[in-house]
Design a protein around this motif. Structure first.
Motif, PDB file in Angstrom:
ATOM      1  N   THR A 147       0.832  -1.211   0.000  1.00 31.88           N
ATOM      2  CA  THR A 147       0.000   0.000   0.000  1.00 31.88           C
ATOM      3  C   THR A 147       0.864   1.259   0.000  1.00 31.88           C
ATOM      4  O   THR A 147       0.622   2.206  -0.760  1.00 31.88           O
ATOM      5  CB  THR A 147      -0.922   0.011   1.228  1.00 31.88           C
ATOM      6  N   PHE A 148       1.888   1.266   0.829  1.00 30.23           N
ATOM      7  CA  PHE A 148       2.752   2.450   0.937  1.00 30.23           C
ATOM      8  C   PHE A 148       3.531   2.690  -0.351  1.00 30.23           C
ATOM      9  O   PHE A 148       3.604   3.828  -0.844  1.00 30.23           O
ATOM     10  CB  PHE A 148       3.705   2.279   2.118  1.00 30.23           C
ATOM     11  N   VAL A 149       4.102   1.622  -0.903  1.00 29.46           N
ATOM     12  CA  VAL A 149       4.919   1.787  -2.121  1.00 29.46           C
ATOM     13  C   VAL A 149       4.049   2.144  -3.317  1.00 29.46           C
ATOM     14  O   VAL A 149       4.440   2.961  -4.164  1.00 29.46           O
ATOM     15  CB  VAL A 149       5.730   0.502  -2.387  1.00 29.46           C
ATOM     16  N   ILE A 150       2.862   1.551  -3.394  1.00 29.85           N
ATOM     17  CA  ILE A 150       1.947   1.928  -4.489  1.00 29.85           C
ATOM     18  C   ILE A 150       1.603   3.411  -4.404  1.00 29.85           C
ATOM     19  O   ILE A 150       1.525   4.115  -5.427  1.00 29.85           O
ATOM     20  CB  ILE A 150       0.683   1.058  -4.458  1.00 29.85           C
ATOM     21  N   ALA A 151       1.414   3.902  -3.165  1.00 32.89           N
ATOM     22  CA  ALA A 151       1.151   5.337  -2.991  1.00 32.89           C
ATOM     23  C   ALA A 151       2.330   6.168  -3.502  1.00 32.89           C
ATOM     24  O   ALA A 151       2.148   7.191  -4.182  1.00 32.89           O
ATOM     25  CB  ALA A 151       0.873   5.645  -1.521  1.00 32.89           C
ATOM     26  N   LEU A 152       3.564   5.703  -3.191  1.00 31.88           N
ATOM     27  CA  LEU A 152       4.748   6.395  -3.694  1.00 31.88           C
ATOM     28  C   LEU A 152       4.789   6.385  -5.221  1.00 31.88           C
ATOM     29  O   LEU A 152       5.103   7.404  -5.867  1.00 31.88           O
ATOM     30  CB  LEU A 152       6.016   5.740  -3.151  1.00 31.88           C
ATOM     31  N   ILE A 153       4.469   5.224  -5.807  1.00 28.16           N
ATOM     32  CA  ILE A 153       4.491   5.106  -7.269  1.00 28.16           C
ATOM     33  C   ILE A 153       3.451   6.019  -7.903  1.00 28.16           C
ATOM     34  O   ILE A 153       3.711   6.677  -8.920  1.00 28.16           O
ATOM     35  CB  ILE A 153       4.261   3.640  -7.688  1.00 28.16           C
ATOM     36  N   LEU A 154       2.269   6.095  -7.306  1.00 24.27           N
ATOM     37  CA  LEU A 154       1.214   6.960  -7.841  1.00 24.27           C
ATOM     38  C   LEU A 154       1.622   8.431  -7.759  1.00 24.27           C
ATOM     39  O   LEU A 154       1.362   9.209  -8.690  1.00 24.27           O
ATOM     40  CB  LEU A 154      -0.092   6.721  -7.080  1.00 24.27           C
ATOM     41  N   VAL A 155       2.263   8.798  -6.645  1.00 26.44           N
ATOM     42  CA  VAL A 155       2.747  10.182  -6.523  1.00 26.44           C
ATOM     43  C   VAL A 155       3.789  10.472  -7.596  1.00 26.44           C
ATOM     44  O   VAL A 155       3.762  11.522  -8.252  1.00 26.44           O
ATOM     45  CB  VAL A 155       3.326  10.423  -5.114  1.00 26.44           C
ATOM     46  N   ALA A 156       4.725   9.525  -7.766  1.00 28.54           N
ATOM     47  CA  ALA A 156       5.759   9.707  -8.784  1.00 28.54           C
ATOM     48  C   ALA A 156       5.156   9.730 -10.193  1.00 28.54           C
ATOM     49  O   ALA A 156       5.567  10.528 -11.041  1.00 28.54           O
ATOM     50  CB  ALA A 156       6.808   8.604  -8.677  1.00 28.54           C
ATOM     51  N   ALA A 157       4.169   8.859 -10.449  1.00 27.72           N
ATOM     52  CA  ALA A 157       3.536   8.811 -11.764  1.00 27.72           C
ATOM     53  C   ALA A 157       2.786  10.113 -12.059  1.00 27.72           C
ATOM     54  O   ALA A 157       2.869  10.663 -13.168  1.00 27.72           O
ATOM     55  CB  ALA A 157       2.590   7.621 -11.847  1.00 27.72           C
TER      56      ALA A 157
ATOM     57  N   LYS B 213       9.283  26.692 -12.739  1.00 30.43           N
ATOM     58  CA  LYS B 213       9.198  26.477 -11.292  1.00 30.43           C
ATOM     59  C   LYS B 213       8.316  25.273 -10.969  1.00 30.43           C
ATOM     60  O   LYS B 213       8.669  24.420 -10.130  1.00 30.43           O
ATOM     61  CB  LYS B 213       8.656  27.733 -10.609  1.00 30.43           C
ATOM     62  N   LYS B 214       7.155  25.182 -11.624  1.00 31.33           N
ATOM     63  CA  LYS B 214       6.267  24.040 -11.379  1.00 31.33           C
ATOM     64  C   LYS B 214       6.931  22.727 -11.789  1.00 31.33           C
ATOM     65  O   LYS B 214       6.845  21.723 -11.072  1.00 31.33           O
ATOM     66  CB  LYS B 214       4.966  24.229 -12.161  1.00 31.33           C
ATOM     67  N   MET B 215       7.588  22.741 -12.949  1.00 30.77           N
ATOM     68  CA  MET B 215       8.199  21.516 -13.450  1.00 30.77           C
ATOM     69  C   MET B 215       9.295  21.027 -12.507  1.00 30.77           C
ATOM     70  O   MET B 215       9.374  19.829 -12.203  1.00 30.77           O
ATOM     71  CB  MET B 215       8.762  21.770 -14.852  1.00 30.77           C
ATOM     72  N   MET B 216      10.126  21.931 -12.002  1.00 32.58           N
ATOM     73  CA  MET B 216      11.186  21.523 -11.088  1.00 32.58           C
ATOM     74  C   MET B 216      10.607  21.041  -9.758  1.00 32.58           C
ATOM     75  O   MET B 216      11.167  20.132  -9.125  1.00 32.58           O
ATOM     76  CB  MET B 216      12.143  22.689 -10.848  1.00 32.58           C
ATOM     77  N   THR B 217       9.485  21.604  -9.346  1.00 31.86           N
ATOM     78  CA  THR B 217       8.831  21.122  -8.120  1.00 31.86           C
ATOM     79  C   THR B 217       8.413  19.664  -8.275  1.00 31.86           C
ATOM     80  O   THR B 217       8.653  18.833  -7.384  1.00 31.86           O
ATOM     81  CB  THR B 217       7.602  21.990  -7.798  1.00 31.86           C
ATOM     82  N   TYR B 218       7.793  19.327  -9.412  1.00 32.92           N
ATOM     83  CA  TYR B 218       7.370  17.944  -9.649  1.00 32.92           C
ATOM     84  C   TYR B 218       8.569  17.009  -9.816  1.00 32.92           C
ATOM     85  O   TYR B 218       8.504  15.839  -9.414  1.00 32.92           O
ATOM     86  CB  TYR B 218       6.466  17.870 -10.872  1.00 32.92           C
ATOM     87  N   VAL B 219       9.662  17.510 -10.391  1.00 27.15           N
ATOM     88  CA  VAL B 219      10.869  16.686 -10.505  1.00 27.15           C
ATOM     89  C   VAL B 219      11.390  16.333  -9.114  1.00 27.15           C
ATOM     90  O   VAL B 219      11.748  15.172  -8.833  1.00 27.15           O
ATOM     91  CB  VAL B 219      11.951  17.424 -11.317  1.00 27.15           C
ATOM     92  N   TRP B 220      11.425  17.314  -8.222  1.00 23.54           N
ATOM     93  CA  TRP B 220      11.909  17.046  -6.860  1.00 23.54           C
ATOM     94  C   TRP B 220      10.972  16.098  -6.118  1.00 23.54           C
ATOM     95  O   TRP B 220      11.432  15.287  -5.291  1.00 23.54           O
ATOM     96  CB  TRP B 220      12.069  18.355  -6.086  1.00 23.54           C
ATOM     97  N   ILE B 221       9.680  16.183  -6.402  1.00 25.12           N
ATOM     98  CA  ILE B 221       8.736  15.231  -5.789  1.00 25.12           C
ATOM     99  C   ILE B 221       9.042  13.809  -6.256  1.00 25.12           C
ATOM    100  O   ILE B 221       9.026  12.855  -5.464  1.00 25.12           O
ATOM    101  CB  ILE B 221       7.284  15.626  -6.114  1.00 25.12           C
ATOM    102  N   MET B 222       9.330  13.658  -7.558  1.00 21.70           N
ATOM    103  CA  MET B 222       9.683  12.332  -8.080  1.00 21.70           C
ATOM    104  C   MET B 222      10.951  11.805  -7.419  1.00 21.70           C
ATOM    105  O   MET B 222      11.019  10.632  -7.013  1.00 21.70           O
ATOM    106  CB  MET B 222       9.867  12.393  -9.598  1.00 21.70           C
ATOM    107  N   LEU B 223      11.958  12.661  -7.309  1.00 22.59           N
ATOM    108  CA  LEU B 223      13.216  12.238  -6.705  1.00 22.59           C
ATOM    109  C   LEU B 223      13.027  11.896  -5.228  1.00 22.59           C
ATOM    110  O   LEU B 223      13.627  10.938  -4.717  1.00 22.59           O
ATOM    111  CB  LEU B 223      14.262  13.341  -6.864  1.00 22.59           C
ATOM    112  N   ALA B 224      12.173  12.666  -4.548  1.00 20.36           N
ATOM    113  CA  ALA B 224      11.902  12.370  -3.136  1.00 20.36           C
ATOM    114  C   ALA B 224      11.192  11.032  -2.983  1.00 20.36           C
ATOM    115  O   ALA B 224      11.487  10.250  -2.055  1.00 20.36           O
ATOM    116  CB  ALA B 224      11.063  13.505  -2.526  1.00 20.36           C
ATOM    117  N   SER B 225      10.260  10.723  -3.883  1.00 23.33           N
ATOM    118  CA  SER B 225       9.560   9.432  -3.836  1.00 23.33           C
ATOM    119  C   SER B 225      10.539   8.286  -4.016  1.00 23.33           C
ATOM    120  O   SER B 225      10.467   7.258  -3.320  1.00 23.33           O
ATOM    121  CB  SER B 225       8.483   9.390  -4.922  1.00 23.33           C
TER     122      SER B 225
END
Length: 447
Positions: free
Chosen positions: A17-27, A211-223
């Motif tokens: 459940t936790f990892v799927i949530a991470l994958i969905l956030v990254a996706a 700015k928005k694009m780099m924010t989402y990139v950092w979210i992916m890297l954090a996931s």
């Protein structure tokens, strides 16, 4: 043992459940990165089209508009300095003196008719040329004063501008005039009325998008960082590692697809400012784009395949196979192998892609190639644009190279590094994998 069997499924459910949530956030973040990347590419393509040097510095119509505007401003602000006024008055005096002498010579000619003789007699009786010459300075001064009255200046300016307009109607660039309709449609799409408003609007939009694009990139890297931390935390719990590995494959696919489809490199050479000082006015060209290209890895492959030449098609096919299809096949086959279905574990193809296709994949080579291309193009453009930087009293030019690696490159590099880590993890979990075995320690743990 029974208690342990009950605990492990519970842990597995929490982990999944936790990892799927991470994958969905990254996706979700990957989709946003791709969408914003395409939006950025569209805006920059419109910007480079409207501000291209072909329709700016190299356009006759553009030069015509700027020169006529500069001359028009000179006409409106025309004033005589005291020295110029004195010089003009002397010229007028000279012309008046010449006219008096010319009139005197005509009247003084021998006259044959009675009327002519009478006019000659009256002229010499009442008009003295020497007296007229004495009055020419006063006459010249009155003429200059009349010409410089506001009403007279407006009439002269109107005449001069009408001549300029006549000249402008016969001076134009057919290519520029044809493009104006397309420019108007672009301006309408961005809800602006002119070029200056368009440039301000696109600059603001691009800043927000980046700015928005780099924010989402950092979210992916954090996931991904959270997922890797789970590997460290669960490194001693073998029964959970197979499930974690399969979920990690999905995370890798998210990074791969995002890295392949998002813009990885931009080539942008432009002249930031080009100023000419003419007639006391400054004629300026701003942000003149010399060359612009924005491509993702998929864009490059499609471009090579559509080129039509055998050599470029071959290169495109190689890139498609070894930089796109092979990494995808490796991830998918690794997942199939770990699931443990007999027909998949017995498959030579699945075994090859899962354990032996790493040396055939060129994803890491693509990373190096893109970086080398960036270094190469950056150096070439810097050398070429350096000669365009000129600063003199009459002419100023500032050329810049805005070539840059984009977020898609960072995401693709992250996928390559993550892929290498997954390969090492696979060999750690299966020290001696054999695609023909019916059961391995990892698959037994998964079961």
């Amino acid at each position: 043992m029974a208690k342990h069997a009950i605990i492990m499924p519970g842990k597995k459910i929490i982990l999944v459940t936790f990892v799927i949530a991470l994958i969905l956030v990254a996706a979700f973040s990957g989709v946003q990165v791709h969408t914003l990347s395409e939006r950025q590419k569209t805006i920059k393509r419109d910007y480079s089209g409207v501000n291209n040097v072909s329709f700016g510095i190299l356009s006759v119509s553009r030069w015509r508009d700027l020169v006529i505007d500069a001359v028009g401003q000179q006409i409106d602000s025309f004033r005589l300095t005291p020295a110029e006024r004195d010089s003009l008055q002397k010229e007028v005096e000279t012309l008046l003196d010449a006219l008096i002498d010319k009139a005197d010579s005509i009247i003084s000619r021998p006259q044959k008719s009675l009327g002519g003789k009478v006019r000659k007699l009256v002229f010499h009786a009442f008009v003295k040329p020497t007296n007229l010459h004495k009055e020419t300075p006063a006459f010249a001064k009155k003429i200059i004063a009349g010409v410089m009255r506001p009403r007279s200046r407006r009439r002269l300016a109107s005449v001069a501008k009408s001549k300029l307009e006549d000249l402008s109607e016969h001076t134009y660039d057919s290519a520029y005039e044809e493009q104006r309709t397309r420019f108007d449609s672009v301006f309408k799409r961005y809800s602006v009325a002119n070029l200056d408003d368009f440039n301000k609007r696109t600059d603001n939009d691009l800043t927000v998008i980046h700015k928005k694009m780099m924010t989402y990139v950092w979210i992916m890297l954090a996931s991904l960082a959270v997922l890797l931390s789970l590997w460290y935390l669960l490194r001693k719990q073998k029964p959970l590692l197979t499930t974690l590995y399969i979920l990690s494959i999905f995370m890798a696919l998210v990074f791969l697809v995002t890295g392949l489809t998002s813009v990885t490199i931009e080539l942008d050479a432009r002249i930031d400012a080009l100023n000419f000082h003419i007639l006391g006015e400054t004629i300026s060209f701003k942000d003149q784009v010399i060359f612009f290209q924005s491509k993702s890895i998929v864009d490059v492959v499609i471009l090579l395949l559509q080129n039509g030449k055998i050599n470029t098609i071959c290169v495109g096919v190689l890139l498609l196979c070894f930089s796109i299809l092979f990494p995808i096949a490796k991830l998918v086959c690794t997942g199939l192998y770990l699931i443990g279905k007999r027909q998949w574990t017995k498959s030579r193809i699945v075994g090859f892609f899962a354990f032996h296709s790493g040396k055939w994949s060129m994803a890491d080579v693509m990373v190096v190639a893109l970086f080398m291309a960036y270094i190469g193009f950056n150096g070439i453009l810097n050398d070429q644009l350096r000669d365009l930087n000129i600063n003199s009293s009459a002419f100023t030019s500032i050329a810049t190279n805005r070539t840059s690696l984009q977020p898609g490159y960072l995401i693709f590099v992250t996928f390559v590094l993550f892929g290498l880590a997954l390969s090492q993890l696979l060999h750690w979990l299966n020290p001696q994998p054999d695609c023909h075995e019916t059961s391995t320690p990892l698959r037994r743990a998964h079961r």
